[in-house]
Design a protein around this motif. Structure first.
Motif, short mmCIF file in Angstrom:
data_model
loop_
_atom_site.label_atom_id
_atom_site.label_comp_id
_atom_site.label_asym_id
_atom_site.label_seq_id
_atom_site.Cartn_x
_atom_site.Cartn_y
_atom_site.Cartn_z
N CYS A 1 36.63 36.40 43.96
CA CYS A 1 35.04 37.25 44.22
C CYS A 1 34.19 36.16 44.62
O CYS A 1 34.16 35.10 43.76
CB CYS A 1 35.00 37.90 42.62
SG CYS A 1 33.25 38.64 42.73
N ASN A 2 33.49 36.32 45.48
CA ASN A 2 32.69 35.43 45.96
C ASN A 2 31.33 35.36 45.32
O ASN A 2 30.31 34.65 45.35
CB ASN A 2 32.27 35.66 47.46
CG ASN A 2 31.75 36.93 47.71
OD1 ASN A 2 31.17 37.81 47.01
ND2 ASN A 2 31.38 37.21 49.03
N LYS A 3 31.20 36.40 44.14
CA LYS A 3 30.04 36.34 43.46
C LYS A 3 30.05 36.41 42.12
O LYS A 3 29.26 36.16 41.17
CB LYS A 3 29.23 37.62 43.68
CG LYS A 3 28.67 37.92 44.87
CD LYS A 3 27.24 37.30 45.25
CE LYS A 3 26.84 37.43 46.58
NZ LYS A 3 27.40 37.12 47.57
N HIS A 4 31.47 35.80 41.58
CA HIS A 4 31.67 36.06 40.03
C HIS A 4 31.08 34.80 39.40
O HIS A 4 30.81 34.81 38.26
CB HIS A 4 33.17 35.94 40.19
CG HIS A 4 33.97 36.76 39.24
ND1 HIS A 4 33.75 38.22 39.33
CD2 HIS A 4 34.30 36.80 37.80
CE1 HIS A 4 34.40 38.73 38.11
NE2 HIS A 4 34.62 38.05 37.30
N TRP B 1 39.57 34.97 40.33
CA TRP B 1 40.58 35.52 41.04
C TRP B 1 41.06 36.78 40.37
O TRP B 1 41.29 36.99 39.36
CB TRP B 1 41.88 34.66 40.89
CG TRP B 1 41.58 33.20 41.64
CD1 TRP B 1 40.88 32.02 41.43
CD2 TRP B 1 41.92 32.94 43.05
NE1 TRP B 1 40.75 31.20 42.27
CE2 TRP B 1 41.24 31.73 43.36
CE3 TRP B 1 42.14 33.77 44.10
CZ2 TRP B 1 41.26 31.14 44.63
CZ3 TRP B 1 42.19 33.25 45.45
CH2 TRP B 1 41.56 31.90 45.57
N MET B 2 41.28 37.77 41.62
CA MET B 2 41.69 39.20 41.05
C MET B 2 42.71 39.56 42.13
O MET B 2 42.67 39.38 43.03
CB MET B 2 40.62 39.95 40.95
CG MET B 2 39.81 39.83 39.76
SD MET B 2 38.19 40.71 39.86
CE MET B 2 37.31 39.18 40.13
N PHE C 1 38.70 45.69 43.92
CA PHE C 1 37.75 45.57 45.11
C PHE C 1 37.53 46.93 45.95
O PHE C 1 38.41 47.56 45.92
CB PHE C 1 38.36 44.54 46.34
CG PHE C 1 38.19 43.06 45.47
CD1 PHE C 1 37.13 42.23 45.63
CD2 PHE C 1 39.61 42.67 45.02
CE1 PHE C 1 37.38 40.83 44.76
CE2 PHE C 1 39.75 41.38 44.56
CZ PHE C 1 38.55 40.69 44.38
N TYR C 2 36.37 47.21 46.15
CA TYR C 2 36.07 48.35 46.97
C TYR C 2 36.55 48.25 48.44
O TYR C 2 36.60 47.21 49.12
CB TYR C 2 34.65 48.78 47.01
CG TYR C 2 34.06 49.41 45.79
CD1 TYR C 2 34.52 50.47 45.17
CD2 TYR C 2 32.94 48.91 45.09
CE1 TYR C 2 34.05 50.95 43.93
CE2 TYR C 2 32.40 49.33 43.93
CZ TYR C 2 32.87 50.28 43.26
OH TYR C 2 32.54 50.97 42.02
N PHE D 1 36.11 44.62 50.03
CA PHE D 1 35.09 43.70 49.86
C PHE D 1 35.25 42.31 49.57
O PHE D 1 36.29 42.35 48.70
CB PHE D 1 34.13 44.49 48.92
CG PHE D 1 33.07 45.23 49.65
CD1 PHE D 1 31.90 44.83 50.20
CD2 PHE D 1 33.07 46.74 49.46
CE1 PHE D 1 30.95 45.63 50.96
CE2 PHE D 1 32.22 47.57 50.19
CZ PHE D 1 31.17 46.93 50.93
N PRO D 2 34.62 41.53 49.84
CA PRO D 2 34.96 40.12 49.10
C PRO D 2 34.41 40.00 47.83
O PRO D 2 34.43 38.79 47.22
CB PRO D 2 34.29 39.19 50.04
CG PRO D 2 33.14 39.93 50.98
CD PRO D 2 33.71 41.27 50.83
N THR D 3 33.31 41.05 47.38
CA THR D 3 32.85 41.02 45.75
C THR D 3 33.83 41.79 45.10
O THR D 3 33.77 42.89 45.58
CB THR D 3 31.26 41.25 46.21
OG1 THR D 3 30.67 40.49 47.10
CG2 THR D 3 30.53 41.14 44.78
#
Ligand SMILES: [Zn+2]
Ligand SMILES: [Zn+2]
Length: 229
Positions: A18-21, A31-32, A39-40, A50-52
């Motif tokens: 996730c780029n905002k985690h 990491w998920m 992710f949506y 999404f990258p978030t």
């Protein structure tokens, strides 16, 4: 597709970072599993999601709505319309599943379906954890109390006992034991994305005792059985 934001974990599951985690949850693992639990969907994004992560996306949306209060009303309308579309699509998918076309398609691609279902659910729970989880609830559905011996389904025309499903207690939560409730197929479907409190108290099989048991498991007791990586 494997780059700085993607990796394959030890269980062979594709994960996205996730780029905002790091901004929202600096102490958590960013990491998920790369699926719609985390992710949506995003049609114009090359990867499809999404990258978030969903939680970080929620934070971003809340902030945006606070800064733009007049936009909230409009966006809620849009959201409701989208929810309805999702419901219609689900109904359509259920109908489709009954048709011959779908059966043929399913059989031709069954490996991929299995793989998807495997990746989509439960892959963070070991066999031992799952057994302990079911035992904790006396091998009954945690919601309605159906004993596992009575949890039966038809396979190739034969009636067989089937395993419980690993219900994601929080729909947007993780795939580990602390978000896992043994559920019969019916309850799993009934609960879907609904909020537990609201949903469970309305059910004819609601039981205060089972309610307490579920809360006790999730908040405390599950951690006795969790294998940390
Ligand atoms: Zn995140
Ligand atoms: Zn049940």
């Amino acid at each position: 597709m494997v780059n700085a934001n993607f990796r394959i974990n030890d269980d062979g599951v594709l994960e996205q970072k996730c780029n905002k985690h790091h901004l929202n949850f600096p102490d958590e693992n960013p990491w998920m599993p790369f699926n719609t639990d985390y992710f949506y969907k995003h049609n114009t994004c090359k990867t499809g999601l999404f990258p978030t992560c969903i939680r970080c996306w929620g934070i971003k949306t809340d902030k945006w709505q606070k800064d733009n209060p007049e936009a909230k009303r409009i966006s809620k309308k849009k959201y409701d319309a989208k929810d309805e579309r999702v419901l219609i699509r689900r109904e359509y998918a259920t109908e489709l599943r009954k048709t011959d076309y779908h059966k043929k398609y399913y059989h031709a691609n069954s490996d991929q379906f299995k793989q998807y279902n495997y990746q989509h659910t439960n892959h963070r729970i070991t066999k031992e954890e799952w057994i302990a989880c079911k035992q904790y609830f006396n091998n009954c559905c945690a919601y309605c109390g159906l004993p596992i011996e009575d949890h039966i389904g038809k396979y190739n025309g034969k009636v067989k006992q089937r395993d419980f499903q690993k219900d994601h207690f929080y729909h947007d939560g993780g795939n580990q034991l602390n978000n896992c409730i043994p559920s019969c197929k019916k309850c799993n479907t009934r609960k879907w994305q609904f909020d537990f409190e609201e949903w469970y108290k309305k059910q004819p099989f609601y039981s205060k005792e089972r309610y307490n048991c579920i809360i006790q498991w999730l908040t405390e007791d599950c951690y006795q059985y969790m294998k940390f990586e």
